[in-house]
Design a protein around this motif. Structure first.
Motif, PDB file in Angstrom:
ATOM      1  N   GLU A  93       0.836  -1.204   0.000  1.00 15.12           N
ATOM      2  CA  GLU A  93       0.000   0.000   0.000  1.00 15.12           C
ATOM      3  C   GLU A  93       0.871   1.254   0.000  1.00 15.12           C
ATOM      4  N   ALA A  94       1.927   1.249   0.825  1.00 20.99           N
ATOM      5  CA  ALA A  94       2.845   2.392   0.866  1.00 20.99           C
ATOM      6  C   ALA A  94       3.510   2.588  -0.493  1.00 20.99           C
ATOM      7  N   LYS A  95       3.881   1.492  -1.139  1.00 26.92           N
ATOM      8  CA  LYS A  95       4.504   1.562  -2.462  1.00 26.92           C
ATOM      9  C   LYS A  95       3.535   2.139  -3.489  1.00 26.92           C
ATOM     10  N   SER A  96       2.284   1.712  -3.434  1.00 27.44           N
ATOM     11  CA  SER A  96       1.263   2.208  -4.362  1.00 27.44           C
ATOM     12  C   SER A  96       1.019   3.702  -4.169  1.00 27.44           C
ATOM     13  N   ILE A  97       0.972   4.139  -2.926  1.00 28.78           N
ATOM     14  CA  ILE A  97       0.770   5.559  -2.628  1.00 28.78           C
ATOM     15  C   ILE A  97       1.960   6.371  -3.140  1.00 28.78           C
ATOM     16  N   GLU A  98       3.164   5.853  -2.937  1.00 27.78           N
ATOM     17  CA  GLU A  98       4.357   6.544  -3.415  1.00 27.78           C
ATOM     18  C   GLU A  98       4.355   6.646  -4.949  1.00 27.78           C
ATOM     19  N   LEU A  99       3.967   5.571  -5.629  1.00 24.79           N
ATOM     20  CA  LEU A  99       3.914   5.606  -7.096  1.00 24.79           C
ATOM     21  C   LEU A  99       2.892   6.621  -7.588  1.00 24.79           C
ATOM     22  N   ASP A 100       1.736   6.701  -6.923  1.00 25.90           N
ATOM     23  CA  ASP A 100       0.737   7.712  -7.287  1.00 25.90           C
ATOM     24  C   ASP A 100       1.306   9.118  -7.113  1.00 25.90           C
ATOM     25  N   ALA A 101       2.057   9.309  -6.040  1.00 26.70           N
ATOM     26  CA  ALA A 101       2.682  10.615  -5.801  1.00 26.70           C
ATOM     27  C   ALA A 101       3.720  10.919  -6.876  1.00 26.70           C
ATOM     28  N   GLU A 102       4.496   9.913  -7.258  1.00 24.10           N
ATOM     29  CA  GLU A 102       5.502  10.100  -8.321  1.00 24.10           C
ATOM     30  C   GLU A 102       4.825  10.523  -9.625  1.00 24.10           C
ATOM     31  N   ARG A 103       3.706   9.895  -9.935  1.00 18.41           N
ATOM     32  CA  ARG A 103       2.994  10.249 -11.167  1.00 18.41           C
ATOM     33  C   ARG A 103       2.484  11.692 -11.094  1.00 18.41           C
ATOM     34  N   SER A 104       1.974  12.091  -9.943  1.00 14.33           N
ATOM     35  CA  SER A 104       1.508  13.473  -9.775  1.00 14.33           C
ATOM     36  C   SER A 104       2.660  14.456  -9.918  1.00 14.33           C
ATOM     37  N   VAL A 105       3.811  14.097  -9.359  1.00 17.95           N
ATOM     38  CA  VAL A 105       4.992  14.957  -9.491  1.00 17.95           C
ATOM     39  C   VAL A 105       5.377  15.075 -10.959  1.00 17.95           C
ATOM     40  N   GLN A 106       5.339  13.976 -11.685  1.00 21.61           N
ATOM     41  CA  GLN A 106       5.676  14.035 -13.105  1.00 21.61           C
ATOM     42  C   GLN A 106       4.743  14.980 -13.849  1.00 21.61           C
ATOM     43  N   GLU A 107       3.467  14.962 -13.516  1.00 17.63           N
ATOM     44  CA  GLU A 107       2.511  15.881 -14.150  1.00 17.63           C
ATOM     45  C   GLU A 107       2.887  17.333 -13.839  1.00 17.63           C
ATOM     46  N   ARG A 108       3.270  17.586 -12.599  1.00 18.54           N
ATOM     47  CA  ARG A 108       3.652  18.955 -12.221  1.00 18.54           C
ATOM     48  C   ARG A 108       4.956  19.378 -12.891  1.00 18.54           C
ATOM     49  N   LEU A 109       5.870  18.433 -13.090  1.00 23.83           N
ATOM     50  CA  LEU A 109       7.113  18.756 -13.798  1.00 23.83           C
ATOM     51  C   LEU A 109       6.812  19.135 -15.250  1.00 23.83           C
ATOM     52  N   ILE A 110       5.924  18.378 -15.890  1.00 26.39           N
ATOM     53  CA  ILE A 110       5.521  18.689 -17.266  1.00 26.39           C
ATOM     54  C   ILE A 110       4.918  20.097 -17.319  1.00 26.39           C
ATOM     55  N   ASP A 111       4.030  20.396 -16.377  1.00 29.41           N
ATOM     56  CA  ASP A 111       3.406  21.719 -16.347  1.00 29.41           C
ATOM     57  C   ASP A 111       4.435  22.816 -16.089  1.00 29.41           C
ATOM     58  N   ALA A 112       5.328  22.592 -15.132  1.00 25.60           N
ATOM     59  CA  ALA A 112       6.320  23.602 -14.778  1.00 25.60           C
ATOM     60  C   ALA A 112       7.251  23.910 -15.946  1.00 25.60           C
ATOM     61  N   MET A 113       7.590  22.874 -16.710  1.00 24.99           N
ATOM     62  CA  MET A 113       8.532  23.032 -17.816  1.00 24.99           C
ATOM     63  C   MET A 113       7.960  23.901 -18.931  1.00 24.99           C
ATOM     64  N   GLY A 114       6.646  23.909 -19.067  1.00 23.45           N
ATOM     65  CA  GLY A 114       6.048  24.649 -20.170  1.00 23.45           C
ATOM     66  C   GLY A 114       6.240  23.885 -21.467  1.00 23.45           C
ATOM     67  N   THR A 115       6.227  24.581 -22.566  1.00 24.20           N
ATOM     68  CA  THR A 115       6.343  23.955 -23.876  1.00 24.20           C
ATOM     69  C   THR A 115       7.808  23.779 -24.244  1.00 24.20           C
ATOM     70  N   PRO A 116       8.242  22.511 -24.407  1.00 19.02           N
ATOM     71  CA  PRO A 116       9.638  22.299 -24.795  1.00 19.02           C
ATOM     72  C   PRO A 116       9.880  22.755 -26.233  1.00 19.02           C
ATOM     73  N   VAL A 117      11.132  22.969 -26.558  1.00 16.46           N
ATOM     74  CA  VAL A 117      11.523  23.412 -27.890  1.00 16.46           C
ATOM     75  C   VAL A 117      12.349  22.307 -28.556  1.00 16.46           C
ATOM     76  N   LYS A 118      12.507  22.398 -29.857  1.00 15.97           N
ATOM     77  CA  LYS A 118      13.356  21.430 -30.554  1.00 15.97           C
ATOM     78  C   LYS A 118      14.780  21.576 -30.037  1.00 15.97           C
ATOM     79  N   GLY A 119      15.406  20.453 -29.773  1.00 22.28           N
ATOM     80  CA  GLY A 119      16.773  20.490 -29.283  1.00 22.28           C
ATOM     81  C   GLY A 119      17.119  19.227 -28.528  1.00 22.28           C
ATOM     82  N   ASP A 120      18.332  19.198 -28.037  1.00 26.25           N
ATOM     83  CA  ASP A 120      18.855  18.031 -27.346  1.00 26.25           C
ATOM     84  C   ASP A 120      19.068  18.357 -25.868  1.00 26.25           C
ATOM     85  N   PRO A 121      18.360  17.666 -24.960  1.00 27.48           N
ATOM     86  CA  PRO A 121      18.524  17.931 -23.537  1.00 27.48           C
ATOM     87  C   PRO A 121      19.731  17.233 -22.906  1.00 27.48           C
TER      88      PRO A 121
END
Length: 150
Positions: A93-121
């Motif tokens: 259960e703790a692992k499942s909750i942590e994975l859900d949190a990781e997914r939410s963080v990934q969504e916030r990272l995508i939002d924070a980054m804004g629109t990426p541009v062409k290029g190599d990271p």
């Protein structure tokens, strides 16, 4: 989150799980996290963007790192709790909750980054991993070209 961002966040989640399921990626990413304080989600995001030929612009990179820093303590607490539950009832259960949190963080990272541009990271990732002794090995495990300055 708009439909385009949601689709990107979902695609990133699936791609990051596939990358992270590779034993060498998991081992090295966790080592970068635990010994060098790097965010596994940021590492996986940059690898995913590389596959798409995209990179955060300068402002997006700054916002992405700020969001990562903001989320770090919460994830660290959840990770510590999950680790303390290993071998006990409630671990899954703790692992499942942590994975859900990781997914939410990934969504916030995508939002924070804004629109990426062409290029190599890869140069951003190399700089982000600077000081981590096994940066080149991690980049290779991710399927990225290692950088001499990593």
């Amino acid at each position: 989150m708009n439909d385009m961002r949601e689709a990107s966040a979902t695609a990133f989640w699936h791609a990051s799980k596939a990358l992270y399921d590779k034993p060498e990626v998991m081992r090295l990413a966790l080592k970068a996290q635990d010994s060098a304080g790097r965010d596994v989600n940021v590492i996986l995001l940059l690898a995913w963007l590389h596959q798409r030929g995209l990179t955060p612009d300068a402002d997006g990179w700054k916002q992405l790192k700020a969001e990562s820093d903001k989320e770090r303590k919460t994830l660290e607490m959840m990770r510590a709790y999950r680790r303390s539950m290993q071998g006990k009832g409630g671990y899954e259960e703790a692992k499942s909750i942590e994975l859900d949190a990781e997914r939410s963080v990934q969504e916030r990272l995508i939002d924070a980054m804004g629109t990426p541009v062409k290029g190599d990271p890869v140069p951003l990732l190399a700089a982000y991993l600077k000081g981590f002794r096994e940066a080149g090995a991690l980049m290779k495990a991710l399927g990225l070209p290692p950088r001499a300055n990593a």
